[in-house]
Design an enzyme around this catalytic site. Structure first.
Site, PDB file in Angstrom:
ATOM      1  N   TYR A 188      -1.619   0.519  10.568  1.00 12.20           N
ATOM      2  CA  TYR A 188      -1.885  -0.135   9.279  1.00 12.20           C
ATOM      3  C   TYR A 188      -0.651  -0.025   8.373  1.00 12.20           C
ATOM      4  O   TYR A 188      -0.196  -1.026   7.796  1.00 12.20           O
ATOM      5  CB  TYR A 188      -3.103   0.527   8.604  1.00 12.20           C
ATOM      6  N   GLU A 248       0.237   3.661   1.712  1.00 12.96           N
ATOM      7  CA  GLU A 248       0.305   4.129   3.108  1.00 12.96           C
ATOM      8  C   GLU A 248       1.686   3.835   3.711  1.00 12.96           C
ATOM      9  O   GLU A 248       2.052   4.414   4.733  1.00 12.96           O
ATOM     10  CB  GLU A 248      -0.786   3.481   3.955  1.00 12.96           C
ATOM     11  N   SER A 297       0.813  -1.214   0.000  1.00 13.48           N
ATOM     12  CA  SER A 297       0.000   0.000   0.000  1.00 13.48           C
ATOM     13  C   SER A 297       0.849   1.267   0.000  1.00 13.48           C
ATOM     14  O   SER A 297       1.917   1.316   0.620  1.00 13.48           O
ATOM     15  CB  SER A 297      -0.864  -0.015   1.263  1.00 13.48           C
TER      16      SER A 297
HETATM   17  P1  GDP Z   1      -6.592   6.122   3.489  1.00 16.19           P
HETATM   18  O1  GDP Z   1      -5.774   6.937   2.552  1.00 16.19           O
HETATM   19  O2  GDP Z   1      -6.343   4.646   3.356  1.00 16.19           O
HETATM   20  O3  GDP Z   1      -6.516   6.561   4.898  1.00 16.19           O
HETATM   21  O4  GDP Z   1      -8.117   6.295   2.954  1.00 16.19           O
HETATM   22  P2  GDP Z   1      -9.409   7.039   3.567  1.00 16.19           P
HETATM   23  O5  GDP Z   1     -10.401   7.073   2.467  1.00 16.19           O
HETATM   24  O6  GDP Z   1      -9.849   6.414   4.851  1.00 16.19           O
HETATM   25  O7  GDP Z   1      -8.893   8.520   3.922  1.00 16.19           O
HETATM   26  C1  GDP Z   1      -8.328   9.368   2.968  1.00 16.19           C
HETATM   27  C2  GDP Z   1      -8.082  10.742   3.576  1.00 16.19           C
HETATM   28  O8  GDP Z   1      -9.325  11.392   3.832  1.00 16.19           O
HETATM   29  C3  GDP Z   1      -7.332  10.720   4.923  1.00 16.19           C
HETATM   30  O9  GDP Z   1      -6.355  11.736   4.906  1.00 16.19           O
HETATM   31  C4  GDP Z   1      -8.426  11.054   5.931  1.00 16.19           C
HETATM   32  O10 GDP Z   1      -7.941  11.692   7.110  1.00 16.19           O
HETATM   33  C5  GDP Z   1      -9.269  12.003   5.116  1.00 16.19           C
HETATM   34  N1  GDP Z   1     -10.638  12.163   5.661  1.00 16.19           N
HETATM   35  C6  GDP Z   1     -11.256  13.346   5.978  1.00 16.19           C
HETATM   36  N2  GDP Z   1     -12.469  13.133   6.463  1.00 16.19           N
HETATM   37  C7  GDP Z   1     -12.663  11.791   6.478  1.00 16.19           C
HETATM   38  C8  GDP Z   1     -13.741  10.967   6.876  1.00 16.19           C
HETATM   39  O11 GDP Z   1     -14.777  11.424   7.327  1.00 16.19           O
HETATM   40  N3  GDP Z   1     -13.569   9.611   6.718  1.00 16.19           N
HETATM   41  C9  GDP Z   1     -12.424   9.072   6.191  1.00 16.19           C
HETATM   42  N4  GDP Z   1     -12.305   7.753   6.039  1.00 16.19           N
HETATM   43  N5  GDP Z   1     -11.373   9.842   5.831  1.00 16.19           N
HETATM   44  C10 GDP Z   1     -11.495  11.173   5.955  1.00 16.19           C
END
Ligand code: GDP
Length: 337
Positions: A151, A129, A127
């Site tokens: 993660y 990440e 990933s």
């Molecule tokens: P990630 O890149 O695997 O962490 O995928 P996510 O879709 O969970 O999050 C992507 C980005 O969106 C991260 O920087 C989160 O902090 C941001 N984010 C902002 N608001 C939200 C929210 O309400 N839910 C999630 N999941 N992410 C959010």
């Protein structure tokens, strides 16, 4: 017919990959864990050709048994605790499944082995990440890792142990470093689907606000359907290697929100969006943007769906889904284009 075995088959990528491999003429086997797994019924309805077998990434003997039974040519390890926010509250579970699960699968492959002429080929879902607090931009296969969540740390272990087993035991093991990839099958906890679903529900009058974390982070978002092809392409090479899979473009979460609301005809989205620090994470990945040149040159892989189309596709899916659930006729709505 070649045989493929997929862990995480009930997830977004597992479903796309199962469909893709079925289309390529594979016998496709998927691992499911636990008794009475609630996602099994839907999957069996949608993919009657898929053969489900029981096993758990936390249980090495179960992995050995399923590999002995299935005798796969290719193993795709997509099973994981995959939500970054959850990994902060359940770090040990994440390390066990997302990290040690990879080691167990590699050990099971080493024990079962396949035949001398046809050893089992292994794909590990790594990933972006892992890049976390990025050391360079854009990120390539050579960029050092600096994970920012349990993660990300678990995925670094999974990546490193895959490379180590390749180098130590000569396994045909590849690690695909996939940047964020989304689509209508994405879980509602991820930001893309959360936003497209909320925009649809707000347009339908089923929801009145969208509560968000940071809007400033940037992601390289592609379409999951394109990305699973790259997994398969990696395993068709003459020798195992690792590849970055990305679009090479980055957008902020704010741009995602703007686009999703525009897709339902709402240009002024700000009144609908409220920020709540409960969605902020103890450490953030601020910026991700991948350089997939190696995949393009060596695999001939390129993304087909760009970000604007991806958001439109996801919003259209959520509109249809939510309207059907609520018994609303979409033709009565004033929608753009
Ligand atoms: P990630 O890149 O695997 O962490 O995928 P996510 O879709 O969970 O999050 C992507 C980005 O969106 C991260 O920087 C989160 O902090 C941001 N984010 C902002 N608001 C939200 C929210 O309400 N839910 C999630 N999941 N992410 C959010």
């Amino acid at each position: 017919m070649p045989r493929a075995f997929i862990t995480g088959v009930t997830g977004q990528d597992g479903q796309h990959l199962a469909e893709f491999l079925h289309g390529q003429g594979y016998d496709v086997f998927g691992m499911v864990k636990g008794q009475n797994n609630p996602r099994v019924a839907a999957l069996t309805d949608e993919m009657p050709w898929l053969e489900l077998v029981s096993g758990d990434l936390a249980d090495l003997p179960s992995l050995v048994s399923v590999l002995e039974m299935v005798q796969p040519d290719e193993v795709y390890n997509l099973g994981a605790i995959s939500f970054v926010a959850l990994s902060f509250t359940q770090p040990e579970l994440t390390a066990n499944i997302t990290g040690l699960g990879v080691l167990r699968m590699l050990e099971a492959i080493r024990m079962v082995g396949g035949t001398h002429d046809n050893p089992i080929r292994f794909y590990q879902a790594s990933s972006s990440e892992m890049f976390g607090k990025v050391r360079e931009t854009p990120q390539t296969e050579m960029t050092p890792f600096h994970p920012r969540s349990p993660y990300g740390c678990a995925k670094v272990f999974g990546h490193d142990i895959t490379v180590n087993y390749r180098e130590s035991y000569g396994l045909f093991a590849c690690s695909g470093i996939l940047f964020n990839h989304e689509g209508p099958r994405r879980g509602l906890e991820f930001v893309t689907r959360k936003v497209t679903n909320a925009a649809a529900r707000i347009k339908l009058g089923l929801q009145h606000e969208l509560v968000m974390g940071t809007l400033d982070t940037k992601r390289d978002w592609g379409f999951a359907g394109d990305y699973v092809k790259a997994m398969w392409m990696m395993l068709q090479q003459d020798s195992p290697e690792d590849f970055v899979i990305a679009t090479g473009e980055t957008q902020t979460v704010r741009e995602l929100v703007e686009r999703a609301f525009a897709a339902v005809g709402i240009d002024d989205w700000e009144p609908y969006v409220r920020k709540d620090p409960k969605f902020d994470r103890p450490a953030e990945v601020d910026l991700l943007i991948g350089d997939a040149s190696k995949a393009k040159e060596q695999l001939g892989w390129e993304p087909e769906v760009a970000f604007p189309e991806l958001v439109t596709m996801m919003v259209a899916n959520d509109l249809a889904l939510e309207a059907a659930k609520a018994g609303i006729d979409l033709d009565t709505l004033d929608l753009p284009g």
